[in-house]
Design a protein around this motif. Structure first.
Motif, PDB file in Angstrom:
ATOM      1  N   GLY A 279       0.838  -1.207   0.000  1.00  0.00           N
ATOM      2  CA  GLY A 279       0.000   0.000   0.000  1.00  0.00           C
ATOM      3  C   GLY A 279       0.859   1.238   0.000  1.00  0.00           C
ATOM      4  O   GLY A 279       2.088   1.164   0.102  1.00  0.00           O
ATOM      5  N   ASN A 280       0.197   2.407  -0.090  1.00  0.00           N
ATOM      6  CA  ASN A 280       0.935   3.671  -0.066  1.00  0.00           C
ATOM      7  C   ASN A 280       1.546   3.858   1.317  1.00  0.00           C
ATOM      8  O   ASN A 280       0.912   3.500   2.316  1.00  0.00           O
ATOM      9  CB  ASN A 280      -0.007   4.844  -0.348  1.00  0.00           C
ATOM     10  CG  ASN A 280      -0.438   4.849  -1.803  1.00  0.00           C
ATOM     11  OD1 ASN A 280       0.334   4.478  -2.684  1.00  0.00           O
ATOM     12  ND2 ASN A 280      -1.685   5.232  -2.041  1.00  0.00           N
ATOM     13  N   GLN A 294      -7.796   1.171   1.331  1.00  0.00           N
ATOM     14  CA  GLN A 294      -6.520   0.598   0.893  1.00  0.00           C
ATOM     15  C   GLN A 294      -6.443  -0.886   1.291  1.00  0.00           C
ATOM     16  O   GLN A 294      -5.998  -1.728   0.521  1.00  0.00           O
ATOM     17  CB  GLN A 294      -5.375   1.391   1.530  1.00  0.00           C
ATOM     18  CG  GLN A 294      -4.043   0.753   1.308  1.00  0.00           C
ATOM     19  CD  GLN A 294      -2.897   1.743   1.380  1.00  0.00           C
ATOM     20  OE1 GLN A 294      -2.726   2.596   0.516  1.00  0.00           O
ATOM     21  NE2 GLN A 294      -2.099   1.623   2.420  1.00  0.00           N
ATOM     22  N   THR A 295      -6.924  -1.166   2.505  1.00  0.00           N
ATOM     23  CA  THR A 295      -6.898  -2.542   3.010  1.00  0.00           C
ATOM     24  C   THR A 295      -7.707  -3.471   2.089  1.00  0.00           C
ATOM     25  O   THR A 295      -7.280  -4.579   1.780  1.00  0.00           O
ATOM     26  CB  THR A 295      -7.518  -2.546   4.426  1.00  0.00           C
ATOM     27  OG1 THR A 295      -6.794  -1.611   5.198  1.00  0.00           O
ATOM     28  CG2 THR A 295      -7.422  -3.889   5.087  1.00  0.00           C
ATOM     29  N   LEU A 301      -5.779  -7.849  -4.042  1.00  0.00           N
ATOM     30  CA  LEU A 301      -4.499  -8.118  -4.721  1.00  0.00           C
ATOM     31  C   LEU A 301      -3.907  -9.440  -4.212  1.00  0.00           C
ATOM     32  O   LEU A 301      -3.515 -10.309  -4.995  1.00  0.00           O
ATOM     33  CB  LEU A 301      -3.524  -6.954  -4.463  1.00  0.00           C
ATOM     34  CG  LEU A 301      -2.091  -7.162  -4.927  1.00  0.00           C
ATOM     35  CD1 LEU A 301      -2.007  -7.223  -6.454  1.00  0.00           C
ATOM     36  CD2 LEU A 301      -1.167  -6.048  -4.419  1.00  0.00           C
ATOM     37  N   TYR A 302      -3.889  -9.615  -2.894  1.00  0.00           N
ATOM     38  CA  TYR A 302      -3.245 -10.805  -2.318  1.00  0.00           C
ATOM     39  C   TYR A 302      -4.019 -12.074  -2.690  1.00  0.00           C
ATOM     40  O   TYR A 302      -3.419 -13.083  -3.041  1.00  0.00           O
ATOM     41  CB  TYR A 302      -3.122 -10.700  -0.789  1.00  0.00           C
ATOM     42  CG  TYR A 302      -2.338  -9.487  -0.313  1.00  0.00           C
ATOM     43  CD1 TYR A 302      -1.467  -8.808  -1.168  1.00  0.00           C
ATOM     44  CD2 TYR A 302      -2.463  -9.018   0.992  1.00  0.00           C
ATOM     45  CE1 TYR A 302      -0.755  -7.691  -0.735  1.00  0.00           C
ATOM     46  CE2 TYR A 302      -1.747  -7.908   1.433  1.00  0.00           C
ATOM     47  CZ  TYR A 302      -0.897  -7.241   0.559  1.00  0.00           C
ATOM     48  OH  TYR A 302      -0.201  -6.137   0.987  1.00  0.00           O
ATOM     49  N   LEU A 303      -5.357 -12.007  -2.619  1.00  0.00           N
ATOM     50  CA  LEU A 303      -6.131 -13.215  -2.925  1.00  0.00           C
ATOM     51  C   LEU A 303      -5.979 -13.583  -4.399  1.00  0.00           C
ATOM     52  O   LEU A 303      -5.834 -14.762  -4.744  1.00  0.00           O
ATOM     53  CB  LEU A 303      -7.596 -13.017  -2.550  1.00  0.00           C
ATOM     54  CG  LEU A 303      -7.837 -12.988  -1.028  1.00  0.00           C
ATOM     55  CD1 LEU A 303      -9.298 -12.675  -0.713  1.00  0.00           C
ATOM     56  CD2 LEU A 303      -7.434 -14.308  -0.374  1.00  0.00           C
ATOM     57  N   ARG A 325      -0.049  -4.909   8.500  1.00  0.00           N
ATOM     58  CA  ARG A 325      -1.003  -4.607   9.561  1.00  0.00           C
ATOM     59  C   ARG A 325      -0.792  -3.121   9.853  1.00  0.00           C
ATOM     60  O   ARG A 325       0.357  -2.677   9.932  1.00  0.00           O
ATOM     61  CB  ARG A 325      -0.616  -5.462  10.764  1.00  0.00           C
ATOM     62  CG  ARG A 325      -1.478  -5.331  11.958  1.00  0.00           C
ATOM     63  CD  ARG A 325      -0.903  -6.211  13.052  1.00  0.00           C
ATOM     64  NE  ARG A 325      -1.346  -7.594  12.939  1.00  0.00           N
ATOM     65  CZ  ARG A 325      -1.466  -8.409  13.983  1.00  0.00           C
ATOM     66  NH1 ARG A 325      -1.149  -7.997  15.186  1.00  0.00           N
ATOM     67  NH2 ARG A 325      -1.859  -9.647  13.834  1.00  0.00           N
ATOM     68  N   PHE A 326      -1.856  -2.361   9.932  1.00  0.00           N
ATOM     69  CA  PHE A 326      -1.696  -0.903  10.046  1.00  0.00           C
ATOM     70  C   PHE A 326      -2.073  -0.411  11.437  1.00  0.00           C
ATOM     71  O   PHE A 326      -3.030  -0.904  12.038  1.00  0.00           O
ATOM     72  CB  PHE A 326      -2.575  -0.191   9.002  1.00  0.00           C
ATOM     73  CG  PHE A 326      -2.275  -0.637   7.601  1.00  0.00           C
ATOM     74  CD1 PHE A 326      -1.115  -0.218   6.967  1.00  0.00           C
ATOM     75  CD2 PHE A 326      -3.123  -1.512   6.923  1.00  0.00           C
ATOM     76  CE1 PHE A 326      -0.806  -0.644   5.684  1.00  0.00           C
ATOM     77  CE2 PHE A 326      -2.830  -1.950   5.645  1.00  0.00           C
ATOM     78  CZ  PHE A 326      -1.670  -1.515   5.018  1.00  0.00           C
TER      79      PHE A 326
END
Ligand SMILES: C[S@@+](CC[C@H](N)C(=O)[O-])C[C@H]1O[C@@H](n2cnc3c(N)ncnc32)[C@H](O)[C@@H]1O
Length: 383
Positions: A279-280, A294-295, A301-303, A325-326
């Motif tokens: 992410g940014n 964003q999450t 994207l990951y899946l 993890r943010f």
């Protein structure tokens, strides 16, 4: 049975999981006993360990020491006897970590009473110990309770920082994985040297270059950015020249990880080790809505990437994968996709934690104070 002391890096759980991953493959007779103040790990081994080899392999261990058998119940006497015998002539130079703060002075006095010339070197950092050659002299000591450990090997930290800051292809915008963490991820994958390793979000190639220095020589890197692939190429060439590497096979492609099966043969890759797009970069003043959006994008994207990983990985192939993890305003936002990754056809292989009643740790969390982002490290097997 020899007992070893591993001094762990600043992420002790991750260092422990790495040690366990390496020892369980290479030295099955070893047995991790317990943690000491989260900084040290005791390891028992039926056979002698080659500390030099191990320290060069591990990314998360600072020092490896071995315990020596003592004759008396008096700590000070044991240390004095050891130092006096260890070096029978000339000046004794030693350093000491742990124990009472007056201990070095008392030991110095006692050795002087034995007519020995002595210098105590304060172990400010591992550089001081290396500079004064205390590992070769076997006089860098660590005291835990009443046990005495002699340092056998120290992490080659100058080589790590050379690779971190000396490589020519640098990308400050996307961020680069610290080489030590890349090395830890390679070790956590438990890949054998002949395996084909892929990093499908290779950025400047930190995973690939660390794997090369560890003796892996069948590597594939891809990234959606052409600049990233150019940087990786530069960094690999720099490494080959500086480390005199030969007989290496590597392939680099510009490719979208969510379409990677278009570039690679089905069921052809043994191991994926990657830090994907995270992410940014966050500055701490973003709104919750922004981070949540964003999450969601990252989750997709990951899946989508995992669906492709399933096509190209061999049966039982491993993926070591970072999920961010943010942290903002004392809140934590996680990307909860373990179940969905499992539904694609993967099994989560947790990292064992010897010092917890919860036997398995999943994921490992790499977080430095004051950072808005932590890296979760996950391990999956194609099932
Ligand atoms: C955090 S960086 C990886 C850094 C890398 N581990 C290193 O140490 O240099 C993430 C990378 O993912 C790439 N990327 C973003 N979306 C992608 C996609 N769909 N497919 C492949 N690569 C992508 C970016 O160009 C970036 O280089």
């Amino acid at each position: 049975m020899p007992c070893y002391l591993f001094q762990l890096g600043h992420q002790p759980q991750i260092s422990t999981a790495e040690i366990q991953a390496v020892l369980s493959l290479e030295h099955p007779s070893t047995h991790i006993i317990e943690h000491q103040t989260n900084k040290y790990l005791f390891v028992d081994s039926k056979k002698e360990l080659n500390a030099e080899n191990l320290i060069n392999k591990l990314g998360g261990t600072i020092k490896i020491s071995s315990q020596f058998t003592v004759q008396s119940s008096e700590l000070k006497k044991n240390i004095v006897n050891y130092l006096n015998k260890n070096q029978s002539t000339g000046k004794i130079e030693f350093s000491l970590t742990g124990g009472d703060k007056n201990l070095p002075l008392t030991i110095k006095k006692e050795l002087k009473m034995l007519d020995r010339s002595v210098r105590y070197i304060e172990p400010k950092n591992t550089a001081t110990i290396l500079h004064n050659k205390l590992v070769e002299k076997k006089t860098d000591l660590t005291i835990i309770n009443k046990d005495i450990f002699v340092t056998l090997a120290i992490q080659p930290f100058t080589e790590f920082s050379e690779r971190d800051y000396g490589r020519p292809g640098i990308d400050d915008k996307s961020g680069m994985l610290p080489p030590k963490l890349a090395r830890i991820m390679v070790n956590l994958s438990q890949a054998t040297k002949d395996e084909i390793i892929l990093d499908p979000f290779c950025g400047s190639g930190t995973v690939l270059t660390e794997a090369l220095t560890m003796g892996y020589n069948n590597l594939i890197g891809s990234d959606i950015s052409e600049k990233a692939i150019q940087d990786t190429e530069k960094n690999i060439q720099w490494l080959i020249a500086n480390y005199h590497l030969s007989a290496i096979t590597y392939h680099l492609n510009v490719a979208d990880a969510t379409k990677i099966s278009a570039n690679l043969q089905p069921v052809s890759v043994d191991t994926i080790i990657t830090e994907p797009y995270l992410g940014n970069p966050l500055h701490g003043n973003e709104s919750k809505v922004y981070i949540q959006k964003q999450t969601e994008e990252l989750k997709n994207l990951y899946l989508n990437a995992f669906k492709e990983f399933h096509k190209i990985l061999k049966q039982n192939g491993t993926a070591v994968f970072i999920i961010p993890r943010f942290y903002f305003d004392k809140n934590e936002i996680i990307i909860d996709i373990k179940n969905e990754i499992e539904k694609i056809g993967f099994e989560n292989i947790p990292f064992a934690n010897p010092n917890s009643s919860i036997l398995n740790l999943q994921p490992l969390i790499y977080h430095r104070p004051n950072q808005h982002l932590a890296r979760e490290i996950w391990r999956f097997k194609k099932s």
